[in-house]
Design a protein around this motif. Structure first.
Motif, PDB file in Angstrom:
ATOM      1  N   THR A 150     -10.480 104.124  42.180  1.00  7.65           N
ATOM      2  CA  THR A 150      -9.111 104.471  41.821  1.00  7.65           C
ATOM      3  C   THR A 150      -8.795 103.834  40.481  1.00  7.65           C
ATOM      4  N   SER A 151      -8.727 104.660  39.445  1.00  5.34           N
ATOM      5  CA  SER A 151      -8.435 104.192  38.106  1.00  5.34           C
ATOM      6  C   SER A 151      -6.994 104.557  37.745  1.00  5.34           C
ATOM      7  N   THR A 152      -6.695 104.695  36.475  1.00  7.03           N
ATOM      8  CA  THR A 152      -5.289 104.797  36.071  1.00  7.03           C
ATOM      9  C   THR A 152      -5.120 105.555  34.762  1.00  7.03           C
ATOM     10  N   VAL A 153      -3.952 106.109  34.583  1.00  6.85           N
ATOM     11  CA  VAL A 153      -3.559 106.718  33.313  1.00  6.85           C
ATOM     12  C   VAL A 153      -3.598 105.705  32.179  1.00  6.85           C
ATOM     13  N   GLU A 154      -3.526 104.420  32.514  1.00  6.79           N
ATOM     14  CA  GLU A 154      -3.495 103.382  31.486  1.00  6.79           C
ATOM     15  C   GLU A 154      -4.804 103.268  30.707  1.00  6.79           C
ATOM     16  N   VAL A 155      -5.863 103.921  31.171  1.00  6.55           N
ATOM     17  CA  VAL A 155      -7.087 103.910  30.363  1.00  6.55           C
ATOM     18  C   VAL A 155      -6.865 104.652  29.045  1.00  6.55           C
ATOM     19  N   TYR A 156      -5.818 105.464  28.987  1.00  8.58           N
ATOM     20  CA  TYR A 156      -5.495 106.219  27.774  1.00  8.58           C
ATOM     21  C   TYR A 156      -4.458 105.504  26.902  1.00  8.58           C
ATOM     22  N   GLU A 157      -4.269 104.221  27.101  1.00 14.59           N
ATOM     23  CA  GLU A 157      -3.177 103.520  26.432  1.00 14.59           C
ATOM     24  C   GLU A 157      -3.262 103.560  24.909  1.00 14.59           C
ATOM     25  N   TYR A 158      -4.451 103.782  24.356  1.00 11.49           N
ATOM     26  CA  TYR A 158      -4.588 103.833  22.905  1.00 11.49           C
ATOM     27  C   TYR A 158      -4.547 105.264  22.359  1.00 11.49           C
ATOM     28  N   GLU A 159      -4.409 106.224  23.251  1.00 10.42           N
ATOM     29  CA  GLU A 159      -4.304 107.621  22.831  1.00 10.42           C
ATOM     30  C   GLU A 159      -2.822 107.949  22.623  1.00 10.42           C
ATOM     31  N   ASP A 160      -2.503 108.619  21.543  1.00 11.12           N
ATOM     32  CA  ASP A 160      -1.115 109.024  21.283  1.00 11.12           C
ATOM     33  C   ASP A 160      -1.146 110.439  20.734  1.00 11.12           C
ATOM     34  N   SER A 161      -1.172 111.392  21.664  1.00  5.68           N
ATOM     35  CA  SER A 161      -1.306 112.789  21.296  1.00  5.68           C
ATOM     36  C   SER A 161      -0.207 113.591  21.961  1.00  5.68           C
TER      37      SER A 161
END
Length: 359
Positions: free
Chosen positions: A131-142
């Motif tokens: 179970t992972s998280t949307v927070e793995v994309y914290e450096y993405e800003d699209s």
């Protein structure tokens, strides 16, 4: 310093002597029971969508084992193993000779924990669901919703020497910990694994995060709700829907990262409107800031996840705007309890349902 090994076994509603005898593998480990029932281990899972997942597995007839530090007992029908997952010796002792069809890891937060799990469960499971998280994309800003390929675990650098045992460090590096945990499993796969990147979860009377209550308390008092000047939308998923998704994932054979999010995005304003609908005497006041702390679930960057992969694999998601009013009612205690006594979601088909199981 050697940690004290603490491991004991408790069968909730079942004595140890009542277990069905199982065959032995050549390695001497206990083989999973054959037939339709699956042997499923859930690590953690003692609250929120974890306990809903366990309920679904038991209702489906699976043999469920729950492993935690003993903070709470699983529901009747599940086997309980007690061990500290950070203590590899204790973890091996608690597991004994058991092997599983699937392991669902609800509480893997660091690459160290992932590395331990990879060693311990090599040869013990046919499938590992992290179970992972949307927070793995914290450096993405699209502006476009992010897809799984936007963060490839194989491109993530792992640093086991960071102070992952420091609670403050871990709390402030939650996304990084999950990202590196995914990377550990991907770098040297010893079993088929999935990383379910869960969107922000809403709903349920047992929402322990306090995020919607944060808004409710300020709306009741007419106090300002601090948001960024440029306040971006995000994707969400209902607590029942994510439990459905994890249950569905247990029975699939795809691997790699997969986004789990309802269709559509929500803004802070929409969240507050859903909360304010239950507080007729309240007043919603926003205070915009360029810098500094902001209220939960308000974002300076876009937080949208693309759920195309999961949809193409066969899962049917609900629409966040359709279930949001219900989620707010549940969390604020405005739901008729008679509607939820069955233990199943009472959303009138609004939430997504797996197409391949009869929930």
């Amino acid at each position: 310093m050697t940690r004290e090994v603490k491991a004991r076994e408790v069968a909730a509603g079942e004595s140890a002597s009542g277990e069905t005898a199982a065959a032995k593998t050549p390695a001497g480990k206990t083989a999973p029971r054959r037939g339709n029932a699956r042997e499923v281990l859930v690590i953690g899972g003692n609250r929120y969508f974890g306990k809903r997942l366990i309920a679904r597995l038991l209702a489906a007839g699976d043999r469920v084992t729950v492993l935690n530090r003993g903070s709470s007992a699983p529901p009747p029908g599940a086997l309980h193993l007690i061990a500290d997952r950070d203590d590899e010796t204790a973890l091996n002792a608690a597991l004994g000779s058991r092997v599983f069809d699937v392991v669902v890891d609800q509480v893997c937060y660091t690459p160290r924990q992932a590395a331990t799990a990879r060693r311990v469960f090599a040869g013990r499971t046919g499938r590992y669901v992290l179970t992972s998280t949307v927070e793995v994309y914290e450096y993405e800003d699209s502006v476009a919703s992010v897809r799984e390929r936007d963060v490839d675990p194989l491109d993530v650098r792992v640093d086991l020497e960071l102070p992952w045992d420091d609670p403050e460090f871990l709390d402030s590096h939650y996304g990084e910990g999950k990202r590196q945990a995914e990377a550990v499993f991907a770098a040297e796969p010893v079993f088929p694994h999935v990383a379910v990147r869960v969107a922000h979860v809403l709903g349920g009377a047992d929402d322990f995060t306090g995020r919607l209550e944060h808004y409710a308390s300020r709306i009741r008092a007419g106090e300002p709700i601090t948001v960024p000047t440029a306040n971006r939308p995000a994707t969400y998923i209902h607590v029942e829907e994510v439990a459905d998704f994890l249950f569905w994932t247990v029975g699939q054979d795809f691997t790699g990262p997969v986004n789990a999010a309802s269709h559509g995005t929500l803004t802070t304003r929409e969240l507050c409107e859903a909360v304010a609908a239950h507080l007729p005497g309240g007043r919603t006041v926003f205070r915009e800031v360029e810098v500094g702390e902001v209220s939960p679930l308000s974002f300076r960057r876009f937080y949208g996840m693309d759920n195309t992969r999961a949809t193409r694999l066969g899962f049917t998601f609900g629409n966040a705007r359709r279930w949001l009013p219900r989620a707010a009612a549940e969390t604020l205690g405005r739901v008729d309890r008679r509607e939820t006594q069955t233990g199943r979601p009472s959303h009138g088909g609004v939430l997504g349902r797996p197409e391949t199981v009869g929930w």
